[in-house]
Design a protein around this motif. Structure first.
Motif, mmCIF file in Angstrom:
data_model
loop_
_atom_site.group_PDB
_atom_site.id
_atom_site.type_symbol
_atom_site.label_atom_id
_atom_site.label_comp_id
_atom_site.label_asym_id
_atom_site.label_seq_id
_atom_site.Cartn_x
_atom_site.Cartn_y
_atom_site.Cartn_z
ATOM 1 N N ASN A 218 -17.244 5.027 -7.663
ATOM 2 C CA ASN A 218 -17.917 6.326 -7.731
ATOM 3 C C ASN A 218 -16.876 7.438 -7.638
ATOM 4 O OD1 ASN A 218 -17.354 6.862 -4.996
ATOM 5 N ND2 ASN A 218 -19.403 6.324 -4.302
ATOM 6 N N GLU A 219 -17.347 8.660 -7.777
ATOM 7 C CA GLU A 219 -16.429 9.802 -7.874
ATOM 8 C C GLU A 219 -15.669 10.045 -6.567
ATOM 9 O OE1 GLU A 219 -15.735 14.151 -7.153
ATOM 10 O OE2 GLU A 219 -17.354 12.935 -6.354
ATOM 11 N N TYR A 220 -16.356 9.915 -5.434
ATOM 12 C CA TYR A 220 -15.692 10.135 -4.151
ATOM 13 C C TYR A 220 -14.586 9.102 -3.931
ATOM 14 C CZ TYR A 220 -14.936 10.472 0.891
ATOM 15 O OH TYR A 220 -14.355 10.594 2.134
ATOM 16 N N LEU A 221 -14.897 7.830 -4.195
ATOM 17 C CA LEU A 221 -13.884 6.786 -4.069
ATOM 18 C C LEU A 221 -12.741 7.013 -5.051
ATOM 19 C CD1 LEU A 221 -16.221 3.669 -3.724
ATOM 20 C CD2 LEU A 221 -14.775 4.642 -1.933
ATOM 21 N N GLY A 222 -13.060 7.596 -6.189
ATOM 22 C CA GLY A 222 -12.012 7.895 -7.164
ATOM 23 C C GLY A 222 -11.020 8.919 -6.625
ATOM 24 N N ARG A 223 -11.538 9.969 -5.996
ATOM 25 C CA ARG A 223 -10.647 10.985 -5.414
ATOM 26 C C ARG A 223 -9.799 10.398 -4.297
ATOM 27 N NH1 ARG A 223 -13.223 15.690 -3.037
ATOM 28 N NH2 ARG A 223 -15.182 14.554 -2.868
ATOM 29 N N ALA A 224 -10.442 9.606 -3.437
ATOM 30 C CA ALA A 224 -9.705 8.991 -2.329
ATOM 31 C C ALA A 224 -8.646 8.021 -2.847
ATOM 32 C CB ALA A 224 -10.680 8.272 -1.396
ATOM 33 N N SER A 225 -8.992 7.249 -3.865
ATOM 34 C CA SER A 225 -8.055 6.267 -4.424
ATOM 35 C C SER A 225 -6.851 6.953 -5.057
ATOM 36 C CB SER A 225 -8.762 5.398 -5.470
ATOM 37 O OG SER A 225 -9.858 4.709 -4.907
ATOM 38 N N TYR A 226 -7.117 8.004 -5.815
ATOM 39 C CA TYR A 226 -6.027 8.720 -6.471
ATOM 40 C C TYR A 226 -5.008 9.216 -5.443
ATOM 41 C CZ TYR A 226 -3.574 12.213 -9.272
ATOM 42 O OH TYR A 226 -2.603 12.947 -9.908
ATOM 43 N N ARG A 227 -5.510 9.775 -4.351
ATOM 44 C CA ARG A 227 -4.612 10.302 -3.323
ATOM 45 C C ARG A 227 -3.913 9.173 -2.566
ATOM 46 N NH1 ARG A 227 -8.304 13.792 -4.622
ATOM 47 N NH2 ARG A 227 -8.085 16.038 -4.287
ATOM 48 N N ALA A 228 -4.578 8.039 -2.453
ATOM 49 C CA ALA A 228 -3.948 6.883 -1.806
ATOM 50 C C ALA A 228 -2.791 6.363 -2.657
ATOM 51 C CB ALA A 228 -4.974 5.777 -1.580
ATOM 52 N N PHE A 229 -2.977 6.337 -3.978
ATOM 53 C CA PHE A 229 -1.885 5.913 -4.867
ATOM 54 C C PHE A 229 -0.676 6.833 -4.719
ATOM 55 C CE2 PHE A 229 -5.406 4.236 -7.802
ATOM 56 C CZ PHE A 229 -5.336 2.968 -7.235
ATOM 57 N N VAL A 230 -0.944 8.131 -4.598
ATOM 58 C CA VAL A 230 0.149 9.090 -4.420
ATOM 59 C C VAL A 230 0.905 8.801 -3.132
ATOM 60 C CG1 VAL A 230 0.699 11.525 -4.023
ATOM 61 C CG2 VAL A 230 -0.979 10.898 -5.783
ATOM 62 N N LYS A 231 0.163 8.544 -2.043
ATOM 63 C CA LYS A 231 0.810 8.248 -0.762
ATOM 64 C C LYS A 231 1.615 6.954 -0.820
ATOM 65 C CE LYS A 231 -2.038 10.702 2.621
ATOM 66 N NZ LYS A 231 -0.904 11.250 3.388
ATOM 67 N N LEU A 232 1.154 6.013 -1.631
ATOM 68 C CA LEU A 232 1.873 4.744 -1.789
ATOM 69 C C LEU A 232 3.009 4.854 -2.804
ATOM 70 C CD1 LEU A 232 -1.217 2.360 -1.785
ATOM 71 C CD2 LEU A 232 0.643 2.338 -0.093
ATOM 72 N N LYS A 233 3.190 6.080 -3.346
ATOM 73 C CA LYS A 233 4.246 6.343 -4.336
ATOM 74 C C LYS A 233 4.076 5.477 -5.588
ATOM 75 C CE LYS A 233 7.752 8.130 -1.168
ATOM 76 N NZ LYS A 233 6.791 8.486 -0.127
#
Length: 243
Positions: A218-233
């Motif tokens: 869903n859209e909320y999980l999408g936003r959270a996932s995108y930012r998690a990928f950034v944190k994981l470089k």
């Protein structure tokens, strides 16, 4: 003189009376979980724009996953003599029973209800929804066609999520890819973006070592996932494909 007698309530959850209904309103109630996500915003705007053209007004009720808050809204909507209800079924631990009681409360007063976004099992009711299983099946097929074989599915609990996940499973089976190649991350959300990003960072760190694509359900999980990928470089497209 007039003798007014209050009828007994149909359930203890919704103890309301209809003595003060106006019978002159042109109101339609919309009960929705929340409007902070893109889906909720679009739903509210679409309904309000359409009703305005027809000479009706929309009464917005945001339940915040709280059945007690929903109960208060039901009392208010019935006493306001709404002409109909658009119901995004309330996500509770007793999902089926709670939403059946909501339907019963309105139907006992002759108020029609149409469901939106998710069905209520065993209930036959008009429903407007996306074909959740077909959509995720197409998304996974697309990733597979691009050469991906190890994929992460990021989801949470819920009937709608179960349906979307079945589309992912169907795509794996259809393409003869073992389900062991599917990493299922099922989150218990805090509904606090910062906290949910942090738990995703922890949950993604291991599967990200082998997975080449990810799908958020869903859209909320999408936003959270995108930012998690950034944190994981992890760079999207260079390190991982993401839908």
């Amino acid at each position: 003189f007039f003798l007014l007698i209050r009828p007994p309530p149909r359930s203890t959850l919704f103890p309301y009376t209809t003595l003060f209904r106006s019978y002159k309103s042109k109101l339609i109630g919309l009960i929705i979980t929340d409007v902070k996500h893109d889906f909720g915003k679009r739903l509210v705007k679409g309904a309000e724009d359409f009703l305005h053209k027809k000479g009706y007004s929309l009464v917005l009720c945001q339940d915040d996953y709280d059945i007690n808050k929903t109960s208060r809204y039901i009392k208010m909507l019935i006493e306001s003599d709404v002409k109909g209800i658009i119901l995004d079924p309330v996500l509770t631990n007793n999902f089926v029973d709670d939403n059946k009681m909501i339907l019963e409360a309105f139907e006992s007063h002759g108020i029609p209800v149409v469901l939106v976004d998710r069905m209520i099992p065993t209930v036959k009711k008009s429903l407007i929804f996306t074909n959740n299983e077909e959509v995720t099946c197409k998304a996974i097929n697309y990733l597979i066609q691009k050469g991906h074989r190890k994929i992460i599915a990021i989801r949470q609990d819920g009937i709608m999520m179960d349906t979307r996940f079945q589309g992912i499973v169907k795509a794996f089976e259809k393409n003869n890819i073992p389900l062991s190649n599917l990493e299922n991350i099922n989150l218990k959300l805090y509904n606090d973006l910062r906290k949910d990003i942090e738990q995703l960072v922890q949950r993604l760190s291991t599967p990200m070592k082998t997975a080449t694509a990810a799908l958020s359900l869903n859209e909320y999980l999408g936003r959270a996932s995108y930012r998690a990928f950034v944190k994981l470089k992890k760079s999207i497209t260079n390190d991982i494909s993401f839908i």
